[in-house]
Design a protein around this motif. Structure first.
Motif: not given
Length: 151
Positions: A18, A22, A69-73, A128, A130
């Motif tokens: 993560a 990016e 997916r995004d790290a927030k998800e 999470w 993130s």
């Protein structure tokens, strides 16, 4: 409950991924060097994470892995379940809706096991990826514990 190296190393590898994926895909070799985890073991872990839909592999000269997916998800619970299976420290047949425990009707300990299981799942599902990446950016490096190092 005790997590195996699959869960511990896999989570470390995913945090590393993560942090560094990016811009471009991250190679197993680079994760291996930064996290001091064997490439062979990382390949096994990434395969499990790919099967769970958490990472994607990119082929080619500049290939490697990226988050699916995004790290927030992506929750820690999702990652640990993909690598470890169930996180429940106690398997209680009395909690199984299909039955299976003859003492279920009179057993009160099943409520203890349910609360413990629910608490663990709620905790890991509320953290999470993130958040861990951000925490890693704010953590100074201690050479004795590489998992705490900024990479």
């Amino acid at each position: 409950m005790k997590l195996s190296t699959k869960g511990r190393y896999g989570l470390r590898a995913l945090i590393d991924l993560a942090q560094y994926s990016e811009e471009t895909p991250v190679s197993i070799t680079s994760i291996s060097k930064r996290q001091d985890i064997s490439e062979r073991y990382l390949e096994q872990l990434m395969s499990m994470l790919k099967k769970a839909g958490i990472v994607k592999s990119i082929r080619g000269a500049n290939g490697g892995y990226i988050l699916a997916r995004d790290a927030k998800e992506i929750s820690v619970g999702e990652v640990l379940r993909a690598l470890e299976g169930s996180l429940e420290p106690v398997e209680c047949a009395g909690l199984d809706p299909r039955g299976g425990c003859q003492a279920s009707e009179s057993c009160v300990t099943k409520y203890v096991w349910k609360r413990i299981n629910d608490s663990i799942n709620r905790t890991v599902d509320d953290i999470w990826l993130s958040q861990l990446v951000e925490e890693g950016r704010n953590t100074p490096c201690d050479d004795k514990d590489r998992s705490q190092c900024k990479n």
